[in-house]
Structure formats: structure tokens, C-alpha cells
Design an enzyme around this catalytic site. Structure first.
Site, mmCIF file in Angstrom:
data_model
loop_
_atom_site.group_PDB
_atom_site.id
_atom_site.type_symbol
_atom_site.label_atom_id
_atom_site.label_comp_id
_atom_site.label_asym_id
_atom_site.label_seq_id
_atom_site.Cartn_x
_atom_site.Cartn_y
_atom_site.Cartn_z
ATOM 1 N N GLY A 93 1.686 5.008 -0.401
ATOM 2 C CA GLY A 93 0.928 6.263 -0.455
ATOM 3 C C GLY A 93 1.843 7.359 -0.967
ATOM 4 N NE ARG A 94 5.341 8.947 3.473
ATOM 5 C CZ ARG A 94 4.999 9.741 4.475
ATOM 6 N NH1 ARG A 94 5.462 10.960 4.556
ATOM 7 N NH2 ARG A 94 4.216 9.302 5.425
ATOM 8 C CE1 TYR A 128 2.774 13.596 11.734
ATOM 9 C CE2 TYR A 128 2.951 14.570 9.553
ATOM 10 C CZ TYR A 128 2.258 13.802 10.465
ATOM 11 O OH TYR A 128 1.076 13.234 10.100
ATOM 12 C CD GLU A 188 -2.576 -1.162 2.680
ATOM 13 O OE1 GLU A 188 -3.758 -1.525 2.667
ATOM 14 O OE2 GLU A 188 -1.997 -0.822 3.720
ATOM 15 C CB CYS A 235 -3.474 34.483 13.544
ATOM 16 S SG CYS A 235 -3.569 36.186 13.110
ATOM 17 C CD GLU A 236 -1.736 28.822 15.821
ATOM 18 O OE1 GLU A 236 -1.423 28.508 16.971
ATOM 19 O OE2 GLU A 236 -2.878 29.193 15.501
ATOM 20 C CE1 TYR A 276 -0.705 10.492 4.272
ATOM 21 C CE2 TYR A 276 1.484 10.318 3.341
ATOM 22 C CZ TYR A 276 0.331 9.723 3.789
ATOM 23 O OH TYR A 276 0.207 8.359 3.743
HETATM 24 C C1 LIG Z 1 -0.599 5.556 5.961
HETATM 25 C C2 LIG Z 1 -0.805 4.176 5.523
HETATM 26 C C3 LIG Z 1 -0.271 3.742 4.305
HETATM 27 C C4 LIG Z 1 0.578 4.595 3.422
HETATM 28 O O1 LIG Z 1 1.689 5.133 4.025
HETATM 29 P P1 LIG Z 1 2.767 5.904 3.123
HETATM 30 O O2 LIG Z 1 3.803 6.304 4.102
HETATM 31 O O3 LIG Z 1 2.075 7.083 2.544
HETATM 32 O O4 LIG Z 1 3.231 4.952 2.089
HETATM 33 C C5 LIG Z 1 -0.562 2.445 3.912
HETATM 34 N N1 LIG Z 1 -1.315 1.629 4.670
HETATM 35 C C6 LIG Z 1 -1.848 2.023 5.842
HETATM 36 C C7 LIG Z 1 -2.683 1.093 6.610
HETATM 37 C C8 LIG Z 1 -1.602 3.303 6.310
HETATM 38 O O5 LIG Z 1 -2.116 3.681 7.483
#
Ligand SMILES: *Cc1c(COP(=O)(O)O)cnc(C)c1O
Length: 432
Positions: free
Chosen positions: A293-294, A335, A291, A362-363, A391
Site C-alpha cells: 500500500g504505502r 500514531y 499487497e 480547535c484541538e 494514508y
Molecule cells: C493495510 C494493509 C495492507 C497494506 O499495508 P501497507 O503498510 O500500506 O503496505 C495490505 N494488506 C492488508 C490486509 C492490510 O490491512
């Protein structure tokens, strides 16, 4: 010179993304502006797919973790590339389905899924529900009985590996809000409960060990631990799980200090572990899901801002204030995330300054970054923050009633809007 492969500088000295002049983009669409390079997103998808095809006989599925950036166009791209998607809310499932994303390739995660969401998932035949806890399992079973369907599930497991960047630790990860721990036997007990639940089909197990992981070793260890778990489940329930989801977390190059593993080769050592372990136990190698994502979209994105003010505080620091901030990129505030930045209209010049890039909220904590190396920036210059594809938009807010920027996608040297800029009317739409 640039952190992402799709960035360059043209004869005018302007930064380009996917061959498109960023200053032309600013002139056409305004600032702040998210820009995504579709060609690079596709290329990254293909790398992960190739990795499974080449090193694991294609016996798996790459699922885009859509919390990284969820909008219709992203789901269209993932559909085109043959990927699945991972979702964590009814909103993400709804957006995916709204562009005809195949329901069977959608995975539904989350540590506190509402009944409404579980019902939605069952009614829409979402491929897999990744069950996080026993209360959820009970509610899901009751709903499935009521609707007369069988839910195909995976169990969210804590493998006891906690990995971030180059560090990972073997134990001590039972303190996480997600899933069932292996080391306390909770995960094995959960599998027994599933077997006893009505209208639930236990298909596999899932783990996600961290984010921005730059090495492959923690994933190899996760594969090992998870096959042990699958074997334990088989021995105590006679159910052989046929799917293993190893989660995401593949690191990207945010700055020149980051050196991630090549995604194309990623599955090679992991496959070796899987094949060896499974043959030792005499079980069939599982269908693998990963999976990312980034890693699919982070490097494909940049954010463009206009500088409004330069404030030099002698012997302390120089603030460069831009027309966005924590509303479009809260990651530094959350982070202390590091980004590479440059002045897009001076991209061929040397970076002579070290500055703090501040947003307009404003922070005091509203910063994009500190100690950032930058060309000399003045009011009116355009700042590009690199590798913001993931993100950023998905974490954006309307704090201070600031409007969310649009997303412009570039491909083959052309650009188009895929998410419109918010308007003042959008802001008050739900106010009564
Ligand atoms: C956040 C997440 C991802 C993706 O994470 P990346 O760092 O963006 O690759 C995949 N699976 C689950 C369950 C997540 O919580």
C-alpha cells in the site's frame, strides 16, 4: 538531502516534485494541496512486479492495498500497470469498478463485512473474498447458494508474527481483531468448516503481519509459517490451497532514519523459503499475492501548506501554524508518525530551526509533527511535508467543517487535478 527520490530544488531555490516547481503548483491550485507524482507511482509498481517476475517466475500478483489512497485515478494507474487491488469496503470496490477495474483482480478484505457488501462482491464477481470469521463464512455461503454462485475465498490467518519497523516477534499475536489464529488451531478448524460449506471454494490463505516493515526477515518467516499451515490443511482436509497472500506492510523512507529493503529484490529470499518448504512437503509452490500500500504511493506524495503564523514561546517551542492539519493528515495525532518537512520556497537554504508544525483545528493535538528541522519559516512561506502519498487523503475528514484539499498529479513535467478541492456546497450536500 530529500527523503524521496522525486524531490529536488531548482534554480529559484524552490522545491520541485517530479521536475515541477511546487510554488508554481501553489500559485495555480492553492493550499493546502496534495501532490502525487504519477511517474514515481508507476516506477514503484514496476519494481514489485519485476521482483515477482525475476525471482518467482512471475507466478504471482501484486495487489495495491487501496486503503492507502482510494480515488478513481489511482485505480486507473493500477489497472494500467497490471496490478490487482485489495479493498476493504463496498466503497473501495465501487470506486475500482467505476473505472472498469477487472473484478477478478479485486480482493475483498475486512473483519466485519456487511451482507450488502458480500452480496455486492458476489454479484460483481469480485475475484477473492478473504474470509475473516465463521459467522461471515456462514453468511457468505448462504448468500452464494441464494445467488447460485460459487465464492472463491481465502482465509485470513494470524501467523503469530507481529512485525513493525525492524522489530518482529514470533508469538503473541492472537490478540488481533483480524482472522483465525494458527497457534490455537482455530485456522485449521476454519479450513475444515470451509470444506463443509456449500458454494465456497477454498483457494488459499492470507496473512498481513504489520506495517512500515523495513526488513525482509519477517516476511520470510511468514512464508514459512504459512506453508506449514497450507501443508496442515492439505493433510487434514485433502484440499491443497493454490494461493498464498503474504499481505503488505513494506516500509518507506519517511525520514532519513528509515532504510527500507529495495522492493526489486524483495521476493528473492522469500522465494527461496517458498521453494524449499514446498519441495520438502512435496506440494506445488503457490501463486503468490503481495499487497503493498504505502510503498507504492507514500513516497510519491507531498502536502503543501501555507504558513499563517509563527509563535515563539521562549524556552519552550516554536509553533508554525499551517492552513491544514489533522483533517488532511491525522497520522501524527493517531500514531505520532514522523515526517520530513521543508520550506518549499527556501529549499536551498539550511535547516536552522527546530519547530512544531501545527494545524488549524480547535484541538491541541492537531499537529503535523514536533521537533521538526526546518528552514526559518515566516507567515506566507510554503511548507512541504514529504512522503504523504499514503494514508493522508484516505484518512482525511471534515472536522471543524474544513474542506478537503484537492489532489494534483504531476507527470512528465505537467500537472492536473485528479480529485477536486471540496466546496462549501459539498459540505452541506447531505444536510437536511
Ligand atoms: C493495510 C494493509 C495492507 C497494506 O499495508 P501497507 O503498510 O500500506 O503496505 C495490505 N494488506 C492488508 C490486509 C492490510 O490491512
Amino acid at each position: 538531502m530529500f527523503v524521496s527520490e522525486n524531490l529536488s530544488v531548482n534554480e529559484k531555490g524552490n522545491l520541485t516534485i517530479g521536475g515541477v516547481d511546487t510554488i508554481d503548483l501553489v500559485n495555480q491550485y492553492g493550499t493546502p494541496l496534495y501532490v502525487l507524482d504519477k511517474d514515481l507511482i508507476r516506477k514503484n509498481c514496476k519494481k514489485f512486479v519485476k521482483s515477482i517476475n525475476k525471482h518467482y517466475d512471475g507466478n504471482g500478483l501484486v495487489c495495491y492495498a487501496s486503503k492507502a489512497l482510494s480515488c478513481k485515478e489511482i485505480y486507473r494507474i493500477m489497472k494500467d500497470e497490471g496490478l490487482g487491488v485489495d479493498t476493504v469496503s463496498i466503497g473501495e470496490m465501487y470506486t475500482a469498478l467505476s473505472v472498469g477495474f477487472p473484478a477478478e483482480k479485486i480482493y475483498f478484505h475486512g473483519n466485519n463485512k456487511a451482507d450488502e457488501e458480500l452480496k455486492f462482491a458476489l454479484e460483481n464477481k469480485i475475484g477473492r473474498i478473504v474470509v475473516d470469521n465463521l459467522q461471515e463464512l456462514k453468511r457468505l455461503s448462504e448468500l452464494a447458494v441464494k445467488l447460485g454462485v460459487v465464492a472463491s475465498i481465502m482465509l485470513r490467518v494470524k501467523p503469530g508474527i507481529d512485525a513493525h519497523t525492524h522489530d518482529f516477534i514470533r508469538t503473541g499475536q492472537i490478540d488481533s481483531k483480524f482472522g483465525f489464529a494458527i497457534e490455537t488451531n482455530e485456522a485449521l478448524e476454519a479450513a475444515k468448516c470451509v470444506v463443509d460449506s456449500k458454494n465456497i471454494n477454498l483457494v488459499g490463505a492470507h496473512c498481513h503481519i504489520g506495517s512500515q516493515i523495513l526488513d525482509v526477515d519477517p516476511f520470510m518467516l511468514a512464508a514459512e509459517v504459512m506453508i506449514d499451515y497450507i501443508n496442515d490443511v492439505k493433510n487434514s482436509t485433502s484440499v491443497t490451497m493454490s494461493e498464498l497472500n503474504l499481505g503488505g506492510g513494506f516500509g518507506i523512507k519517511y525520514t532519513s532514519n528509515d532504510d527500507p529493503v529495495d522492493y526489486e529484490n524483495y521476493m528473492e529470499p522469500v522465494s527461496e523459503v517458498l521453494n524449499k518448504k514446498c519441495s520438502d512437503y512435496g506440494i506445488k509452490t503457490p501463486f503468490i499475492v503481495i499487497e503493498p500500500g504505502r510503498s507504492l504511493i507514500g513516497p510519491a506524495g507531498i502536502t503543501l501548506y501555507k504558513v499563517g503564523a509563527r509563535k515563539e514561546i521562549p524556552n519552550i517551542r516554536t509553533y508554525i501554524s499551517v492552513d491544514g492539519g489533522m483533517t488532511d493528515n491525522p497520522r501524527y495525532a493517531l500514531y505520532k508518525s514522523k515526517y520530513d518537512a521543508l520550506v518549499a520556497n527556501k529549499a536551498n537554504l539550511e535547516k536552522t530551526d527546530v519547530v512544531t508544525i501545527a494545524g488549524k483545528c480547535c484541538e491541541s493535538g492537531d499537529l503535523i509533527g514536533e521537533n521538526i528541522k526546518l528552514q526559518h519559516a515566516e507567515a506566507g512561506d510554503i511548507i512541504a511535508i514529504c512522503a504523504t502519498g499514503a494514508y493522508n487523503y484516505s484518512m482525511s475528514s471534515n472536522y471543524n467543517r474544513i474542506l478537503k484539499p484537492p489532489i494534483v498529479m504531476v507527470s512528465g513535467g505537467k500537472s492536473r487535478v485528479v480529485v477536486k478541492r471540496e466546496t462549501l456546497k459539498d459540505l452541506v450536500r447531505n444536510d437536511i
